[in-house]
Design a protein around this motif. Structure first.
Motif, PDB file in Angstrom:
ATOM      1  N   ARG A   1      -0.019  10.844   3.538  1.00  0.00           N
ATOM      2  CA  ARG A   1      -0.307   9.858   2.492  1.00  0.00           C
ATOM      3  C   ARG A   1      -0.176  10.469   1.097  1.00  0.00           C
ATOM      4  O   ARG A   1      -0.486   9.808   0.114  1.00  0.00           O
TER       5      ARG A   1
ATOM      6  N   SER B   1      -3.456  -1.854   1.756  1.00  0.00           N
ATOM      7  CA  SER B   1      -2.190  -1.407   2.348  1.00  0.00           C
ATOM      8  C   SER B   1      -1.613  -2.440   3.304  1.00  0.00           C
ATOM      9  O   SER B   1      -0.399  -2.569   3.447  1.00  0.00           O
ATOM     10  N   HIS B   2      -2.491  -3.154   3.993  1.00  0.00           N
ATOM     11  CA  HIS B   2      -2.062  -4.109   5.014  1.00  0.00           C
ATOM     12  C   HIS B   2      -3.272  -4.982   5.276  1.00  0.00           C
ATOM     13  O   HIS B   2      -4.148  -4.625   6.060  1.00  0.00           O
TER      14      HIS B   2
ATOM     15  N   VAL C   1       0.561  -7.155   1.840  1.00  0.00           N
ATOM     16  CA  VAL C   1       0.438  -5.883   1.130  1.00  0.00           C
ATOM     17  C   VAL C   1       0.097  -6.204  -0.321  1.00  0.00           C
ATOM     18  O   VAL C   1       0.779  -7.001  -0.968  1.00  0.00           O
TER      19      VAL C   1
ATOM     20  N   SER D   1      -2.484   2.227   7.909  1.00  0.00           N
ATOM     21  CA  SER D   1      -1.422   2.579   6.971  1.00  0.00           C
ATOM     22  C   SER D   1      -0.445   3.610   7.538  1.00  0.00           C
ATOM     23  O   SER D   1       0.644   3.793   6.991  1.00  0.00           O
TER      24      SER D   1
ATOM     25  N   ARG E   1       3.815   2.547   8.766  1.00  0.00           N
ATOM     26  CA  ARG E   1       4.783   1.896   7.889  1.00  0.00           C
ATOM     27  C   ARG E   1       6.080   1.759   8.676  1.00  0.00           C
ATOM     28  O   ARG E   1       6.627   2.722   9.197  1.00  0.00           O
TER      29      ARG E   1
ATOM     30  N   SER F   1       8.828  -0.422   7.547  1.00  0.00           N
ATOM     31  CA  SER F   1       9.993  -0.586   6.668  1.00  0.00           C
ATOM     32  C   SER F   1       9.488  -0.562   5.228  1.00  0.00           C
ATOM     33  O   SER F   1       8.290  -0.598   4.985  1.00  0.00           O
TER      34      SER F   1
ATOM     35  N   SER G   1       9.232   1.157   1.247  1.00  0.00           N
ATOM     36  CA  SER G   1       8.782   2.490   0.836  1.00  0.00           C
ATOM     37  C   SER G   1       7.262   2.518   0.771  1.00  0.00           C
ATOM     38  O   SER G   1       6.620   1.497   0.573  1.00  0.00           O
ATOM     39  N   PRO G   2       6.672   3.693   0.988  1.00  0.00           N
ATOM     40  CA  PRO G   2       5.216   3.776   1.052  1.00  0.00           C
ATOM     41  C   PRO G   2       4.568   3.451  -0.292  1.00  0.00           C
ATOM     42  O   PRO G   2       5.103   3.765  -1.346  1.00  0.00           O
TER      43      PRO G   2
ATOM     44  N   ARG H   1       4.582   4.453  16.086  1.00  0.00           N
ATOM     45  CA  ARG H   1       5.349   3.722  15.077  1.00  0.00           C
ATOM     46  C   ARG H   1       6.650   3.198  15.689  1.00  0.00           C
ATOM     47  O   ARG H   1       7.045   2.068  15.462  1.00  0.00           O
TER      48      ARG H   1
ATOM     49  N   GLU I   1       5.857  -5.319   7.416  1.00  0.00           N
ATOM     50  CA  GLU I   1       6.293  -4.042   6.839  1.00  0.00           C
ATOM     51  C   GLU I   1       5.521  -2.851   7.379  1.00  0.00           C
ATOM     52  O   GLU I   1       5.990  -1.725   7.395  1.00  0.00           O
ATOM     53  N   ILE I   2       4.280  -3.119   7.725  1.00  0.00           N
ATOM     54  CA  ILE I   2       3.372  -2.017   8.024  1.00  0.00           C
ATOM     55  C   ILE I   2       2.406  -2.472   9.102  1.00  0.00           C
ATOM     56  O   ILE I   2       2.163  -3.671   9.239  1.00  0.00           O
TER      57      ILE I   2
END
Lengths: 433, 433
Positions: free
Chosen positions: B150, B231-232, B239, B265, B268, B270, B272-273, B351, B380-381
């Protein structure tokens, strides 16, 4: 081989006759210091008495300081004898110089095997979310254990598993009305008091009278709940009297709740067992709590409570979305550990160590200046006792000296909500380091 | 061997060029359904690209439904293709007919070995009471993991281990002023809301706007604390936008606390973080929380939080007598699991399963009537997404049908403090059963 004439028809119990013979042999020098005695089984066979009688005799001689026992090695004649008639020791390994350590006691190989088997054969159940109450197999095993050990008849459905007593107190706080007033023993368990206080309960310290909680003060406190340790008061070691037990139940029957914290009741060392309040209660006002911290290790965080029906109903309604805080891996392992009889064996082993530790303390009181004249109380049950020292040393200095002498100790004064002014000269001494 | 001409000077990324080639070969029938593709290493060597590029191309094709991957076997051409140009499958083993199960994913053999080694070689530390914050080795391992995963720089001293997120919320409740007002996302995590409410905090549900918590309503709520999942978002999968993140930090800087619950988190899939709020905060008003429930299994109860200095100070003062609720046996095992790199590998594996599960869902939407026309969001996440179904079926009937079709599902309406009237036709769909 010890060849003593035992007369089972004499009024004197058989175990005392054996004690007399061995004591005499030691004092006469027939059994010099360091001599290994026959195992209790061999002694039982040699003398035609029961193993229990042989064990009782040895325990008595340990308590008197004539013998000591060494784990897995057996029973030996002490180097320094209580009567002072025997020679000064040459041996170095006195029991008090070899403190009994819990990490030599924890059943690692059995625990590791059971855990390995769980992971090999029961993967799916380890990954299945258990009910908020905990894994059914463990709750059933605990119910069986309580029947055998405490003669308590408990429906496994009423048992709630938690990650230690403090976690259970948090859960209880969520079940009890907000701003409940709770009576706590003074002195008592500080971290439990802190949990209740930090979670917004009004905590009333109620002093201990000679035989349990001061009922007069409890009644005046307007407390709705009392968290108590009647089997072995923490930290004074006091056992609540039968009269006081009924007085507590009578108070509870008026619409109050008693939380009976039975934290080290497995380790009854002498005297006859006292039934739990839970098992005597007919009004459903007692919440029974116990923990594996004393009986196994405090670092595996598992404790449980038994909820009376109205609280159980509330638990099921409110908590069904909440996760049981103990890993299923350890819940299933502990369930097997209990069901397969290992827990009972382990308790017996620890109880024996406590007995030995108690004897060792009694020996030290007789021969070491630091302990001289100390009076022990609360020795009937549990993993610790309280020693009152005839000393003018401040409590912290005394505690440091005792610790340095290899005895795990805590100051009684540290367990008060409002510590008394001045030194108490009282320490909790643990039998096992 | 796949022989494609890759032009690294083209503006189009290399991985997309690979995708085009493979897609074309599949659609032309050069790579028939069920064909095993080269491993990503082989592909990387064959085409002179990096392994990461090869993997990205495969992931993209999995996401599009052209490929699927089978654990330990490799990558295969799907039987049913998104464009519908390829032949109907004869093969039986479609990914969606083999739901991905977590119990096939949990690294039992590694976990069992690490636990066994702990019990064999480190008995003493397993039986030593750790500080209330948790075992230092685990807190160091987590700090290292957060740095790598992270890009968060965390002092291990600030990390507190707890028996799951709910347990951490209980600890936080003890640190925060009594009767604190806490804002909770609506919809949101019900059991966390229940913990706060049952512990006497005043909970204010604040609705989610399009890009995160409704700031206007947050400001009007007089809340002093907000527990959020930026984050989700649980459960909508949203997000939180960058603007909204700064607005939240600005709100926190006015003397409030944000509890940033970063529960999944790691996954992920797809895009970008997005950095954590904690790592952007300079005022010490963010409490970061994360759990191993999603990344390992919810049945081993371990979570952690990072306390900003003032709360850490309070924790140390108030909690030092309280026991960390997680077994040392599992804390040390997890520390090793992270330190030895197994955790990162495991996250990668899960993942990948999530990516496959997502592709499988996308495929089902294209071909199964039950899923037809469903719109996925929050993809996405994380380990789940939200599907909006164009259906008139009641939510519970819909959820039952989806469950019966082998997809783990939950009704979005179940996560509201005040559920909207009428059906939402929205379900949480988990990628892994």
């Amino acid at each position: 081989m010890l060849q003593y004439a035992i007369d089972k028809n004499r009024s004197e119990p058989v175990y005392l006759q054996i004690c007399q013979h061995i004591r005499a042999d030691i004092e006469l020098g027939n059994l010099p210091p360091g001599t290994k005695l026959p195992s209790k089984r061999t002694l039982s066979a040699d003398l035609g008495v029961s193993v229990i009688t042989a064990e009782t005799a040895y325990s008595q001689l340990i308590a008197e300081g004539y013998l000591y026992s060494s784990p897995k090695r057996g029973y030996f004649v002490s180097d320094t004898l209580p009567s002072g008639t025997a020679a000064v020791p040459q041996r170095t390994a006195l029991p008090e110089e070899e403190p009994i350590r819990t990490d030599t006691v924890f059943p690692f190989s059995i625990w590791a095997r059971l855990m390995r088997e769980e992971m090999a054969y029961h993967q799916s159940r380890l990954l299945t979310r258990p009910p908020a109450e905990g894994v059914p197999a463990l709750r059933e095993a605990i119910a069986g254990h309580l029947k055998g050990m405490r003669d308590m008849t408990v429906d496994p459905e009423q048992i709630i598993i938690g990650a230690g007593t403090e976690s259970l107190c948090m859960l209880l706080r969520m079940l009890l009305p907000e701003h409940s007033v709770i009576a706590l023993e003074e002195p008592g368990h500080r971290s439990i008091a802190n949990v209740y206080a930090y979670l917004g309960m009004q905590c009333i310290p109620v002093p201990m009278a000679g035989d349990g909680l001061d009922m007069e003060q409890l009644r005046c406190s307007h407390a709705e709940i009392a968290h108590i340790t009647p089997s072995h008061h923490f930290p004074t070691g006091q056992v609540t009297s039968v009269e006081k037990r009924y007085a507590l139940l009578s108070w509870a029957a008026q619409g109050h709740y008693l939380i009976e914290d039975d934290y080290d009741s497995e380790f009854r060392l002498s005297g006859s067992p006292v039934p739990s309040l839970y098992s005597v209660d007919v009004t459903g006002r007692v919440i029974y709590m116990n923990t594996f911290s004393n009986s196994l290790t405090p670092t595996i965080r598992i404790a449980y409570m038994i909820l009376p029906p109205p609280l159980l109903e509330r638990f099921r309604t409110q908590m069904h979305g909440i996760s049981c805080a103990v890993s299923t891996f350890e819940q299933f392992t502990l369930a097997r550990f209990i069901q397969d009889g290992y827990f009972e064996k382990h308790i017996r082993k620890v109880r024996k160590l406590c007995l030995e530790g108690r004897s060792a303390l009694q020996m030290r009181i007789q021969k070491e200046p630091l302990f001289a004249g100390a009076e022990l109380s609360g020795t009937e049950i549990g993993t610790f006792c309280v020693a009152a020292f005839p000393t003018s040393l401040p409590d912290d200095v005394l505690a440091a000296k005792v610790q340095a002498a290899g005895v795990r100790a805590a100051m009684l004064r540290d367990f008060y909500h409002e510590p008394p002014s001045g030194d108490l000269h009282r320490l909790l001494l643990y039998y096992v380091v």
